[in-house]
Design a protein around this motif. Sequence first.
Motif: not given
Length: 394
Positions: A221, A346, A360
Amino acid sequence: MAGREPVGIASARPGLAASAAVALAYGVVLPVLPTVVASSPSPARAIAELMAVYSAAMVVTAPIWVRVCRQLPAHLLVRFSLLGQAAAMIMLLWSSETTVLLLARGLQGIFAGAALPALQTAASRAAGSEGDRSQRLSDLTRAALVGSLFGPGVGGVVAADDSLVGPVLVGAAVLVLAAAAQRPATGSATIVVAGPGSPTRHRDVVVLLLLAALAAAAMSVYEVGLATQGGADGLSARELGFMFTGCGVVMLLAQSLVFRPRHDPLRAFNWVAPSFVATAAGLALLAWLGGRWPGALGLVLVAAGSGVLQPALVYWTSRAAGAAEATSLGWRASFTGAGQALGSLAGGFAFAVTLAGKIVLATLLLILLAAAMLALARRRAPAGLPLSVSTQER
């Protein structure tokens, strides 16, 4: 514990070279990806997909490669993996179409999945004590960090006109050189040696695999967020490469401080909970505050946390796996690959200024804090061990 036979790697150096080469080959193209996909309808999504497909391929193939480990000498399997990755990287030059890039990155991930479990199993079985095992496994992670450290920086420097040609040729050359360095160990036939071993602690293995997957997801991420925000801020491939390199420096320093020679593996696990907290804080700073200094502080926190998490978790997975060590490390590669793939996808949402992105990111931060609490609760017995691990020779 019963003595172990040689496991197919002549010395630690070829294995360390292979670990570094795999990481460098993954990261050397990262600074150029924002430019390559800039014309796509959604550059952030395209970057996320290119990073996710590499990891997703490892998810499917890592357990399969474990079966191959039982039949193929270690040096041959690692060499095959490195040469396969080099060939896949050359495919990146065929076309700039997203489909071709995805195919090449996916093949690169498939071949990378063959090397990592083999190298970790070989390092573990060559150790003479628990402290030595932890040190050898952390050395492999440290070598990968060195590859991650130089990969994006070198890629940014050699990317003339933000082209993939320079980074791809450098990555492929490093992989070929590392493949040539692999040599068989005397009297060894395979990585996995049949024989008695300690029982497998299945519940501990599952917990440790999930924690490793989460740590990998958080790092992915962050990588997508850094690449996306860097592209949006107009950073060049060289500037973006140096930012990734700075992340690698912090990871390397954090790991060197925790995993010093003759360290106590149980005490090293005590850093897992703070590392999850640091990772969550770094992601929050990068996403919600932005700017040069909050972004730099977020980079330090995420990198320091990631530098500690993976070597600590891989050692305890190896410890808890017992006789099923090779299989468990194969599943670990698969789980971390899944975490990286999901984290990359994500990341495409988490750093978007939308309600879905905020949800998220908030969900990920809560999960990271829950993981920190779980690690804190297990710090006295991360793999079913109530007492400190002896570092005496087995």
